[in-house]
Motif scaffolding. Structure first.
Motif, mmCIF file in Angstrom:
data_model
loop_
_atom_site.group_PDB
_atom_site.id
_atom_site.type_symbol
_atom_site.label_atom_id
_atom_site.label_comp_id
_atom_site.label_asym_id
_atom_site.label_seq_id
_atom_site.Cartn_x
_atom_site.Cartn_y
_atom_site.Cartn_z
ATOM 1 N N ARG A 178 -33.937 -45.805 -122.150
ATOM 2 C CA ARG A 178 -33.232 -45.056 -121.114
ATOM 3 C C ARG A 178 -31.734 -45.127 -121.359
ATOM 4 N N LEU A 179 -31.069 -43.980 -121.271
ATOM 5 C CA LEU A 179 -29.620 -43.898 -121.435
ATOM 6 C C LEU A 179 -28.996 -43.649 -120.071
ATOM 7 N N SER A 180 -28.172 -44.582 -119.616
ATOM 8 C CA SER A 180 -27.633 -44.515 -118.260
ATOM 9 C C SER A 180 -26.636 -43.369 -118.103
ATOM 10 N N GLN A 181 -26.924 -42.478 -117.164
ATOM 11 C CA GLN A 181 -25.998 -41.392 -116.859
ATOM 12 C C GLN A 181 -24.737 -41.938 -116.197
ATOM 13 N N GLU A 182 -24.887 -42.822 -115.223
ATOM 14 C CA GLU A 182 -23.731 -43.337 -114.485
ATOM 15 C C GLU A 182 -22.747 -44.060 -115.392
ATOM 16 N N ARG A 183 -23.256 -44.754 -116.382
ATOM 17 C CA ARG A 183 -22.387 -45.540 -117.262
ATOM 18 C C ARG A 183 -21.920 -44.765 -118.497
ATOM 19 N N GLY A 184 -22.364 -43.525 -118.641
ATOM 20 C CA GLY A 184 -21.880 -42.701 -119.751
ATOM 21 C C GLY A 184 -22.484 -43.057 -121.090
ATOM 22 N N ALA A 185 -23.748 -43.462 -121.114
ATOM 23 C CA ALA A 185 -24.413 -43.772 -122.382
ATOM 24 C C ALA A 185 -24.809 -42.491 -123.116
ATOM 25 N N PHE A 186 -24.766 -42.534 -124.437
ATOM 26 C CA PHE A 186 -25.288 -41.462 -125.276
ATOM 27 C C PHE A 186 -25.528 -42.054 -126.653
ATOM 28 N N MET A 187 -26.094 -41.272 -127.577
ATOM 29 C CA MET A 187 -26.411 -41.773 -128.917
ATOM 30 C C MET A 187 -25.729 -40.904 -129.971
ATOM 31 N N TRP A 203 -31.199 -41.295 -118.060
ATOM 32 C CA TRP A 203 -31.667 -42.019 -116.875
ATOM 33 C C TRP A 203 -30.599 -42.037 -115.790
ATOM 34 N N ARG A 204 -30.995 -41.635 -114.598
ATOM 35 C CA ARG A 204 -30.123 -41.684 -113.435
ATOM 36 C C ARG A 204 -30.464 -42.946 -112.646
ATOM 37 N N GLU A 205 -29.613 -43.960 -112.793
ATOM 38 C CA GLU A 205 -29.925 -45.254 -112.185
ATOM 39 C C GLU A 205 -30.023 -45.163 -110.665
ATOM 40 N N ALA A 206 -29.206 -44.314 -110.056
ATOM 41 C CA ALA A 206 -29.223 -44.202 -108.593
ATOM 42 C C ALA A 206 -30.570 -43.727 -108.076
ATOM 43 N N ASP A 207 -31.263 -42.907 -108.866
ATOM 44 C CA ASP A 207 -32.571 -42.393 -108.453
ATOM 45 C C ASP A 207 -33.723 -43.158 -109.077
ATOM 46 N N ASN A 208 -33.392 -44.083 -109.990
ATOM 47 C CA ASN A 208 -34.420 -44.795 -110.748
ATOM 48 C C ASN A 208 -35.402 -43.803 -111.385
ATOM 49 N N PHE A 219 -22.019 -34.467 -116.559
ATOM 50 C CA PHE A 219 -22.372 -35.264 -117.731
ATOM 51 C C PHE A 219 -23.827 -35.715 -117.662
ATOM 52 N N ARG A 220 -24.515 -35.528 -118.784
ATOM 53 C CA ARG A 220 -25.816 -36.157 -118.992
ATOM 54 C C ARG A 220 -25.831 -36.748 -120.395
ATOM 55 N N PRO A 221 -26.475 -37.875 -120.594
ATOM 56 C CA PRO A 221 -26.568 -38.451 -121.939
ATOM 57 C C PRO A 221 -27.105 -37.432 -122.944
ATOM 58 N N PHE A 222 -26.737 -37.626 -124.216
ATOM 59 C CA PHE A 222 -27.128 -36.692 -125.268
ATOM 60 C C PHE A 222 -27.315 -37.451 -126.562
ATOM 61 N N LEU A 223 -27.843 -36.776 -127.580
ATOM 62 C CA LEU A 223 -28.017 -37.342 -128.916
ATOM 63 C C LEU A 223 -27.408 -36.370 -129.907
ATOM 64 N N VAL A 224 -26.483 -36.844 -130.753
ATOM 65 C CA VAL A 224 -25.902 -36.009 -131.795
ATOM 66 C C VAL A 224 -25.995 -36.751 -133.125
ATOM 67 N N SER A 225 -26.383 -36.019 -134.169
ATOM 68 C CA SER A 225 -26.536 -36.576 -135.509
ATOM 69 C C SER A 225 -25.559 -35.855 -136.425
ATOM 70 N N TRP A 226 -24.556 -36.586 -136.949
ATOM 71 C CA TRP A 226 -23.401 -36.014 -137.629
ATOM 72 C C TRP A 226 -23.650 -35.708 -139.111
ATOM 73 N N GLY A 227 -22.631 -35.090 -139.741
ATOM 74 C CA GLY A 227 -22.664 -34.779 -141.163
ATOM 75 C C GLY A 227 -22.974 -36.017 -141.997
ATOM 76 N N GLY A 228 -23.864 -35.838 -142.974
ATOM 77 C CA GLY A 228 -24.274 -36.941 -143.826
ATOM 78 C C GLY A 228 -25.413 -37.762 -143.272
ATOM 79 N N SER A 229 -25.832 -37.486 -142.049
ATOM 80 C CA SER A 229 -26.858 -38.301 -141.395
ATOM 81 C C SER A 229 -28.245 -37.699 -141.580
ATOM 82 N N GLU A 230 -29.259 -38.509 -141.216
ATOM 83 C CA GLU A 230 -30.645 -38.064 -141.180
ATOM 84 C C GLU A 230 -31.243 -38.492 -139.850
#
Length: 528
Positions: A178-187, A203-208, A219-230
């Motif tokens: 789970r990536l916390s929305q309130e705390r600004g987590a992302f990958m 994950w919205r901790e306030a709503d569990n 803002f919602r957490p997200f996943l980004v895979s940059w140049g050179g990555s797999e």
């Protein structure tokens, strides 16, 4: 495992001219058909006189397209790519002055976002130097940064960055990350990221509970895979990622921004997304200047803007055997702006807000084959300003506007498609002057020209008729079944080509010959 891009043109025969001419369209659009459009269509009316002649059949022959071998894209093949021999390390450091994070903290406003969420100068978790699992993170980090909330369920309260030469594996021992929305987590993946047999949830901790969509700019957490990555995702469920901010759309595989790429010189990013479910993302999938990405066997359900959206200068993509439905704002599957040499095959795209499949903005040399595209709220398959593409064996059924729509595109070949029971036209082609729109003409040039071949297949029970085309360069028709007209007058053509209807039907239906329809001006040009 996949065919090289330079072979795709040979395989499709794309770019070749049939019978020595460009191939085009059939019928000038009737005014009442255009009035049924939900968006204004400014066409260029040209007074042309058309002739109808028989055309050689042999140049129209195409072998059944060879599809890429998909057998190697499996969960086992994903796991075989994981390098575990060298253990990595986990460190927490400032988000500032980090190449992989500059896009997300640049400018005072975006920096304030993370200062507010972390209640101090923002930090991130960095995986470096080798192989790391979530269990390693839980052992090495305090609970206020990363913790196991119950067996197999982990909550990240800081961004997670996979550095170059590092690997993070979210594996089957993880029930959910789970990536916390309130705390600004992302990958952010700058190395190799594997997500297998698990769940990844904003994950919205306030709503569990999941951070379900509420408004575009939240803002919602997200996943980004940059140049050179797999990036590899298999047999997993990914939920509620992304919002309306660049590179933060949901699950993205993207080259660095131009200035960063000029300095870093990373190769094109890539990845496989296999047999997984993507739900409630701003974009279900997005890529930019990516290569050889495989999107196979997934379900994209109830995403906000797009289901699958490969973008600028991506190439060699395989989009196969996916089910895409319930997209709320726009299209199910779209490739846009020079997305070339790719395969969109054996997908199901239905009940999306606009079109089921879109080929857009000078995307060429693509094969769109064996897809089932139905019950979309606009067109079934749409091609905008994208020449030299082949549509083969698609079933385009019961869409709210046209079955197959082509705009400002030449050398479009429609082979063995079924377009039936669509509200407007089975195949609709038109030209449009886009210079007065907000389009960036230097970035996205266009020509107000249209041409196509239609060979084989069936056009049946479409509300406004089987085919309608505005100001074509030329058209060739062969072996097209025109059945089950919805009008009491039967199958009929209109406009200028309506005058040639008897000749067209005589050649194509009664005599089983190929029909070439082109303007007199074109013939004069060829003779000169």
């Amino acid at each position: 495992m996949t065919e090289q891009p330079d072979k795709i043109k040979q395989r499709f025969g794309i770019g070749l001219l049939c019978s020595g001419v460009l191939v085009g369209a059939l019928q000038l659009a009737a005014p009442w058909v255009q009035a049924a459009e939900s968006e204004p269509t400014q066409t260029l009316k040209q007074a042309k006189t058309y002739t109808v002649t028989s055309a050689p059949i042999e140049p129209l022959h195409l072998d059944t397209p060879t599809l890429p071998d998909l057998s190697g894209y499996t969960a086992e093949a994903v796991k075989a790519k994981i390098e575990r021999s060298k253990k990595g390390q986990v460190v927490v450091r400032s988000m500032l002055q980090q190449d992989a994070l500059k896009d997300f903290i640049g400018g005072d406003e975006r920096l304030r976002e993370w200062v507010k969420r972390q209640q101090g100068m923002p930090n991130a978790i960095f995986i470096e130097g080798g192989y790391v699992t979530l269990q390693d993170l839980a052992k090495r980090l305090p609970d206020n940064q990363f913790r196991q909330v119950k067996p197999g369920v982990y909550l990240a309260r800081l961004p997670i960055v996979v550095a170059q030469n590092a690997t993070l594996h979210v594996d089957k021992n993880v029930e959910e990350l789970r990536l916390s929305q309130e705390r600004g987590a992302f990958m952010v993946n700058d190395g190799k990221l594997f997500i297998t047999d698990t769940r990844l949830t904003a994950w919205r901790e306030a709503d569990n509970g999941p951070a379900t969509f509420r408004k575009p700019d939240e803002f919602r957490p997200f996943l980004v895979s940059w140049g050179g990555s797999e990036l590899y995702i298999s047999d997993s469920v990914v939920t509620s990622l992304g919002y309306n901010t660049s590179k933060s759309y949901g699950v993205s595989i993207t080259q660095y921004t131009p200035n960063m790429h000029k300095r870093l010189q990373r190769k094109e990013p890539t990845g496989w997304l296999l047999n997984s479910e993507f739900v409630d993302h701003w974009y279900g999938f997005y890529c930019y200047e990516a290569a050889d990405v495989v999107i196979k066997g997934n379900t994209y359900r109830d995403n906000i803007v797009y289901g699958i959206d490969p973008h600028d200068r991506s190439h060699g993509l395989i989009i196969a055997e996916n089910t895409v439905h319930g997209t709320k704002k726009k299209h199910g599957i779209i490739i846009s702006r020079e997305v070339d040499d790719s395969w969109i095959i054996n997908n199901k795209s239905y009940d999306n807000k606009l079109s089921g499949i879109v080929i857009d903005r000078n995307s060429i040399n693509n094969l769109i084959a064996y897809n089932e595209v139905s019950q979309n709220h606009a067109d079934g398959i749409t091609l905008y300003e994208s020449s030299h593409n082949l549509l083969w064996g698609n079933k385009v059924l019961n869409n709210a506007r046209h079955g197959i729509r082509v705009r400002n595109s030449v050398d479009i070949r429609l082979y063995e498609n079924v377009s039936a029971a669509n509200a407007l036209t089975g195949v609709y082609g038109h030209i449009k002057d886009l210079s007065a729109t907000d389009r960036n003409i230097s970035l996205d040039p266009f020509d107000t020209k249209i041409s196509m071949i239609v060979v084989g297949g069936t056009l049946a029970a479409n509300g406004s008729g089987p085919l309608s085309i505005d100001s074509p360069l030329s058209v060739e028709l062969y072996r097209v079944k025109l059945i089950a007209p919805t009008k009491s007058t039967g199958i009929s053509f209109s406009g200028i080509l309506g005058e040639k209807q008897e000749e067209i039907l005589d050649l194509m239906v009664r005599r089983n010959l190929a029909v070439l329809i082109d303007p007199v001006e074109r013939q004069t040009e060829l003779q000169d």
